[in-house]
Design a protein around this motif. Sequence first.
Motif, PDB file in Angstrom:
ATOM      1  N   UNK A   4      27.391  57.702  29.858  1.00  0.00           N
ATOM      2  CA  UNK A   4      28.929  58.562  29.815  1.00  0.00           C
ATOM      3  C   UNK A   4      29.630  57.733  30.902  1.00  0.00           C
ATOM      4  N   UNK A   5      31.048  57.692  30.374  1.00  0.00           N
ATOM      5  CA  UNK A   5      31.973  56.983  31.296  1.00  0.00           C
ATOM      6  C   UNK A   5      32.255  58.300  32.480  1.00  0.00           C
ATOM      7  N   UNK A   6      32.753  57.654  33.611  1.00  0.00           N
ATOM      8  CA  UNK A   6      32.735  58.793  34.583  1.00  0.00           C
ATOM      9  C   UNK A   6      33.872  59.680  34.255  1.00  0.00           C
ATOM     10  N   UNK A   7      35.063  59.314  33.375  1.00  0.00           N
ATOM     11  CA  UNK A   7      36.105  60.079  33.024  1.00  0.00           C
ATOM     12  C   UNK A   7      35.616  61.260  32.093  1.00  0.00           C
ATOM     13  N   UNK A   8      34.563  61.059  31.396  1.00  0.00           N
ATOM     14  CA  UNK A   8      33.969  62.131  30.581  1.00  0.00           C
ATOM     15  C   UNK A   8      33.231  63.294  31.251  1.00  0.00           C
ATOM     16  N   UNK A   9      32.956  63.198  32.421  1.00  0.00           N
ATOM     17  CA  UNK A   9      31.827  64.009  33.337  1.00  0.00           C
ATOM     18  C   UNK A   9      32.897  65.172  33.543  1.00  0.00           C
ATOM     19  N   UNK A  10      31.950  66.344  33.682  1.00  0.00           N
ATOM     20  CA  UNK A  10      32.584  67.644  33.901  1.00  0.00           C
ATOM     21  C   UNK A  10      31.885  68.468  35.132  1.00  0.00           C
ATOM     22  N   UNK A  11      32.562  68.619  36.154  1.00  0.00           N
ATOM     23  CA  UNK A  11      31.742  69.187  37.172  1.00  0.00           C
ATOM     24  C   UNK A  11      31.801  70.745  37.161  1.00  0.00           C
ATOM     25  N   UNK A  12      32.332  71.409  35.925  1.00  0.00           N
ATOM     26  CA  UNK A  12      32.812  72.774  36.106  1.00  0.00           C
ATOM     27  C   UNK A  12      31.367  73.530  36.450  1.00  0.00           C
ATOM     28  N   UNK A  13      30.266  73.081  35.874  1.00  0.00           N
ATOM     29  CA  UNK A  13      29.052  73.850  36.135  1.00  0.00           C
ATOM     30  C   UNK A  13      28.504  73.791  37.556  1.00  0.00           C
ATOM     31  N   UNK A  14      28.913  72.741  38.351  1.00  0.00           N
ATOM     32  CA  UNK A  14      28.612  72.784  39.779  1.00  0.00           C
ATOM     33  C   UNK A  14      29.307  73.748  40.396  1.00  0.00           C
ATOM     34  N   UNK A  15      30.575  73.846  40.174  1.00  0.00           N
ATOM     35  CA  UNK A  15      31.804  74.695  40.675  1.00  0.00           C
ATOM     36  C   UNK A  15      31.173  76.134  40.571  1.00  0.00           C
ATOM     37  N   UNK A  16      30.862  76.488  39.204  1.00  0.00           N
ATOM     38  CA  UNK A  16      30.443  77.835  38.941  1.00  0.00           C
ATOM     39  C   UNK A  16      29.161  78.097  39.772  1.00  0.00           C
ATOM     40  N   UNK A  17      28.169  77.175  39.653  1.00  0.00           N
ATOM     41  CA  UNK A  17      26.974  77.463  40.566  1.00  0.00           C
ATOM     42  C   UNK A  17      27.299  77.666  41.952  1.00  0.00           C
ATOM     43  N   UNK A  18      28.223  76.887  42.624  1.00  0.00           N
ATOM     44  CA  UNK A  18      28.466  76.640  43.851  1.00  0.00           C
ATOM     45  C   UNK A  18      29.049  78.295  44.331  1.00  0.00           C
ATOM     46  N   UNK A  19      29.290  78.955  43.510  1.00  0.00           N
ATOM     47  CA  UNK A  19      30.072  80.248  43.710  1.00  0.00           C
ATOM     48  C   UNK A  19      28.921  81.436  43.999  1.00  0.00           C
TER      49      UNK A  19
ATOM     50  N   UNK B  11      26.276  65.671  38.931  1.00  0.00           N
ATOM     51  CA  UNK B  11      27.101  64.795  38.714  1.00  0.00           C
ATOM     52  C   UNK B  11      27.937  64.691  37.331  1.00  0.00           C
ATOM     53  N   UNK B  12      27.711  66.180  37.015  1.00  0.00           N
ATOM     54  CA  UNK B  12      28.682  66.529  35.861  1.00  0.00           C
ATOM     55  C   UNK B  12      28.177  66.598  34.489  1.00  0.00           C
ATOM     56  N   UNK B  13      26.930  66.551  34.278  1.00  0.00           N
ATOM     57  CA  UNK B  13      26.343  66.619  32.975  1.00  0.00           C
ATOM     58  C   UNK B  13      25.977  68.063  32.571  1.00  0.00           C
ATOM     59  N   UNK B  14      26.894  69.023  32.753  1.00  0.00           N
ATOM     60  CA  UNK B  14      26.844  70.577  32.684  1.00  0.00           C
ATOM     61  C   UNK B  14      26.270  70.842  31.269  1.00  0.00           C
ATOM     62  N   UNK B  15      26.789  70.232  30.244  1.00  0.00           N
ATOM     63  CA  UNK B  15      26.696  70.622  28.705  1.00  0.00           C
ATOM     64  C   UNK B  15      25.078  70.223  28.450  1.00  0.00           C
ATOM     65  N   UNK B  16      24.599  69.165  29.062  1.00  0.00           N
ATOM     66  CA  UNK B  16      23.156  68.641  28.943  1.00  0.00           C
ATOM     67  C   UNK B  16      22.463  69.924  29.533  1.00  0.00           C
ATOM     68  N   UNK B  17      22.553  70.103  30.711  1.00  0.00           N
ATOM     69  CA  UNK B  17      21.652  71.182  31.409  1.00  0.00           C
ATOM     70  C   UNK B  17      21.677  72.643  30.679  1.00  0.00           C
ATOM     71  N   UNK B  18      22.863  72.906  30.436  1.00  0.00           N
ATOM     72  CA  UNK B  18      22.901  74.253  29.671  1.00  0.00           C
ATOM     73  C   UNK B  18      22.234  74.381  28.510  1.00  0.00           C
TER      74      UNK B  18
END
Lengths: 192, 284
Positions: free
Chosen positions: A8-23, A62-69
């Motif tokens: 993946x290119x860096x621009x394609x990464x999405x750190x929203x899962x990290x943000x949600x987990x951090x809550x 690193x922002x691979x939330x989709x793969x994780x879920x």
Amino acid sequence: MEIKRTIAYEGELDKSLLTRLSALPEGNLIRRCIQCGTCSGVCPLSIYMDSSPRKLIALIREGFGKEVLSSFTIWLCSSCYSCTVSCPQEIPITEIMYALKRMALEEKTYPRRFPVPVLAREFYRMVFKEGRNTEALLVLRLLAKTNILKTFSYLPMGLNLMLTRRLSLKKEKISRPSQLRKFLEAIKEVGK
Amino acid sequence: MNLAYYPGCSLKGTGKAYEKSTLAVFSALGLELQEIPDWNCCGATAYMAVDALASKALSFRNLVLAQKMEAKWVVAPCSACYLNLFKARKEYLDNKPTREKLCRTLKKTGWEYECSGLPEVLHPLHVLTELVGLEKIREKIRRPLKGLRVVPYYGCQLVRPYDGYDDPVHPVKMDLLLEVTGAEVISDYPLKTRCCGASVAGVLEEPGLNLNGALIKEAKRRGGELIATVCPLCQFNLETYQRKTENAGRMPILYFTQVLGLALGLEGKALGMEHLLYRPRLEV
């Protein structure tokens, strides 16, 4: 053969899962991970996982939330807590797996027809409705929702259970399931 | 002793031998277990995967019912039930917002309950080793199990993640209890707390065969002739997965309460021996 980009290119990464987990109190602790791999080493099921527990944490950060879920990994966690008690950074990994399972179920990103998430959902429904779980009925429901043909492969086990008088198809329930449901529904509201 | 008994779903189903033997052993030691009236399922590992607070609420209701019986302790033989009740109580005591949410919601939905304390959660193993004590049990041994080579298997959730009574990876409480029966306890069994696969093994055959196969193989290699368990799911997985392993040489999988019951001189029927797929050579 079709050639496809696998990185993946860096621009394609999405750190929203990290943000949600951090809550979440347990989720925020993954920031501490030093990627030592102790969790993957002690995990009895990591040999079957698409990403080891260590890698799963790296993917989240690193922002691979989709793969994780959508991974099998979270559903292969049997909640044995070996990683949790061994982690040198005291990260409650099992609780994080639970949090990921909840997100994957809610967002329906879990692998389709994979029996483990279906089992969790059917178990939840049965207990919510009756207050108790009837083992044999749960297995039948699971088979109906995943692979009905597999029912036959369970016959020898059913026979064994019958021979040792452990098989019961009588539906178990509490005296007033509606009162429990009311309580659980109200809890769902305050838990949001 | 004021002991409330939480059986959970398995002890009324596939684990009924565990219920029979636990009640028989406790009664032989002069302890009464009073079943919590109208208890509900603990949610096992599944409820947690769907709704976190509701999974606490399930166990909270059971603890409140036990509190109403004026019990000082709740005894839960199944490891998953034990952990869920333990966790819910811990959260109730340590986490004020959760406590308030649970209490307020319970009252709002028509329950009478003063949000006071909740009974402490114990496993039968804790009751026997901590409250009764090994010396007292030793006095009651009628039929020493001399020469019986027993492998103690603890599985996961009794010892992890909370290890208040024992070590989370190398526990010894059951070893000590089984030694009192006169049996030869294989204490250096290195897989004591290696997971059987729990409900994952219940639905996926390959990991089930692999994990349980390794546990049985090592138990045999160490000279064990039967495995003693503390959890109905471990017992079930270890027993039923032997059916499919090649070169099996069946190994009896007993509840630790059945082993102790035999040494106390109790009859096989009272201990639910007829529910075992593979019977041990020593039986009354």
